[in-house]
Motif scaffolding. Sequence first.
Motif, PDB file in Angstrom:
ATOM      1  N   GLY A  72       9.992   0.790   0.748  1.00 21.23           N
ATOM      2  CA  GLY A  72       8.900   0.420   1.214  1.00 21.23           C
ATOM      3  C   GLY A  72       9.265  -0.919   1.066  1.00 21.23           C
ATOM      4  N   GLU A 193       2.655  -1.472   8.408  1.00 22.58           N
ATOM      5  CA  GLU A 193       1.236  -2.092   7.914  1.00 22.58           C
ATOM      6  C   GLU A 193       0.282  -0.775   8.172  1.00 22.58           C
ATOM      7  N   THR A 195      -1.817   0.703   6.059  1.00 26.70           N
ATOM      8  CA  THR A 195      -2.770   0.600   5.848  1.00 26.70           C
ATOM      9  C   THR A 195      -3.542  -0.168   5.327  1.00 26.70           C
ATOM     10  N   ARG A 203      -6.696   4.636   1.297  1.00 36.73           N
ATOM     11  CA  ARG A 203      -4.888   4.239   1.973  1.00 36.73           C
ATOM     12  C   ARG A 203      -4.332   5.708   0.690  1.00 36.73           C
ATOM     13  N   VAL A 204      -4.924   6.191  -0.707  1.00 36.62           N
ATOM     14  CA  VAL A 204      -4.330   7.070  -1.281  1.00 36.62           C
ATOM     15  C   VAL A 204      -4.353   8.387  -0.833  1.00 36.62           C
ATOM     16  N   TRP A 207      -0.980   7.712   1.761  1.00 35.79           N
ATOM     17  CA  TRP A 207       0.209   7.500   0.982  1.00 35.79           C
ATOM     18  C   TRP A 207       0.433   8.987   0.339  1.00 35.79           C
ATOM     19  N   SER A 224       4.611  -3.155   4.351  1.00 35.61           N
ATOM     20  CA  SER A 224       2.964  -3.446   3.183  1.00 35.61           C
ATOM     21  C   SER A 224       3.112  -5.227   3.161  1.00 35.61           C
ATOM     22  N   GLU A 228       1.415  -3.689  -4.713  1.00 36.27           N
ATOM     23  CA  GLU A 228       0.467  -2.829  -5.937  1.00 36.27           C
ATOM     24  C   GLU A 228       1.035  -1.165  -5.067  1.00 36.27           C
ATOM     25  N   GLU A 229       1.044  -1.062  -3.953  1.00 40.16           N
ATOM     26  CA  GLU A 229       1.503   0.055  -2.274  1.00 40.16           C
ATOM     27  C   GLU A 229       3.033  -0.028  -2.871  1.00 40.16           C
ATOM     28  N   SER A 231       4.721   1.161  -5.586  1.00 43.89           N
ATOM     29  CA  SER A 231       4.313   2.040  -6.470  1.00 43.89           C
ATOM     30  C   SER A 231       4.899   3.563  -5.888  1.00 43.89           C
ATOM     31  N   HIS A 232       4.270   3.905  -4.401  1.00 43.87           N
ATOM     32  CA  HIS A 232       4.297   5.097  -3.398  1.00 43.87           C
ATOM     33  C   HIS A 232       5.239   5.027  -3.737  1.00 43.87           C
ATOM     34  N   CYS A 233       6.702   4.343  -3.647  1.00 48.54           N
ATOM     35  CA  CYS A 233       7.831   3.995  -2.722  1.00 48.54           C
ATOM     36  C   CYS A 233       8.587   5.197  -3.610  1.00 48.54           C
TER      37      CYS A 233
END
Lengths: 279, 284
Positions: A72, A193, A195, A203-204, A207, A224, A228-229, A231-233
Amino acid sequence: MAKHLKEQSQPYDGGPQRGVRGPDADGQRSQPDRVQQPGPAAVAARDLTVRRSGNTVLDGLDFTVGTGAITGLLGPSGSGKTTLMRAMVGVQRISGGTIEVLGRPAGSPSLRSRVGYVAQTSSVYPDITVEDNVRYFAALFPVPRSAAAEAIDAVGLSPYAKRRAADLSGGQFSRVSLACALVSQPDLLILDEPTVGLDPVLRVELWDRFARMAEAGTTLIISSHVMEEASHCQSLLLLREGRLLSALSPADLQRRGGSEDLERAFLALIRDAETREAA
Amino acid sequence: MIASARAEALRLAKWPVTWLLAGVWLVLNLSFAYLFTYLSFRSAVSDGDDRLAASLLSQVSMEQLPSTLVQGMPMFGGAIVLIFAALATGSGYGWSTWKTVFTNGPARLTAFSGTLTAIAGFVAALVLSTLALDIAASAGIHLLESEPVEWPAVTDLAQGTGAGLLILGMYAAFGAALGVLTRSPALSVGLGLVWALVIENLLRGVAELLGPVEAVTDVLPGTAAGSLAGALGAAGETAGGAPSAGGTPGVLAILDGGPATALLLCYAAAFMVLTAVLVRRRDV
């Protein structure tokens, strides 16, 4: 998606190197336990500097991004995320330092089919169908005929393949752009970016797709400004005002920032850096 | 380049604009070159004006095909092809698709050569379609009137087809250059039409009053295109730009065929070089 069909990329004989290497919040090099395995990096920047119109947009960035993971690229608007991505793709004139992608200088002709880039604005012809848009990009690369259908499927647009792009919703429209970048089956996918403007469900979903692509061996660098995004990385590059604030994992960010909330943790890092600078 | 040309050809073939503009040109050409002339012919026959009727029938004869084919191209055909090419290149910037192509796809010049090849393919298809339609219309009228169909010499037909390709090719290169220069489909189309339909004609009007301006207007793209059509026998305007009786707008008698051909080739090459330099050098 189509990456599943490819054998593991040739240059990565050192094995996948997940995660990132760069400065900690205090400006020191990161510790070996966060760098993991050695081997060629997907992206390696050394003292990367970009100046535009007298302003320093990127200021001496040093980092490496490992392969086969989601990294990210996070930071507030105007922190230099897009400029850094353009430098990775090779369309940004750099003022100093070096940046290598998949072992070659960024922008090398041999990287064109190996690096996919999706800019913030969708790159889609609205008055032809989804399928025709993706087939247009597929025709530029030596990929099998099935690649277009696979790319459309990978972004969940198979039911809309015959629709004009202009007739899609905003979220679907941006996914057409993603499918166009996926169709060349790139080893490294750089998404600016992707999302923005999507509803939470989409978005979910997106990801989840990124995670599956990373599992299949594709390296993804995703920018991004929504913390909060992060956490997906698997790993993060935190930018602020053109400087690399830190390169670490989400768990490290939470630990160092002293908060489970990634946004609070990021703010804590910023404050900490400002305090150090002031001192 | 073949891959880029194939991709662009696929895109242009699926693009509604392509078919709309081609359709508009074919209908305009058929209407002004054949339909209205034939209706006038029927009217002359009804009025018993045999001389006028014979003259009108000869205008739509197969022998006149080389000049009939190109008579509408210097102005209307050129403008339509200019719109097409400007939209084809300008929309790539307008919808940011060039950004992806130029970063992920083949080298810039390779990609853009593919686009120009696809546009050239469209121009060739348009000229050949116009030729086929004109042959069908002329033959149809003569069969309907029980008149003999006399084919033109093959060399004349080839000359007319080549001239059509050159005139429309130059306008296509002009439009493509404008699309790249402005990076906008709307602005490039607007500027191109203003130049082709307004400014050149105004300058020719000024040239009648100011000698030095005439030296410039005599070598403008539209002058070259109109002169080539005029050299093939299309009835056109006077040197000053005023339409002659029964003349077609845009067709001129200022340059001979040779210089007009050379000038068109120079303009087409210059527009393509300009486009290539812009594509190669500019940021995306």
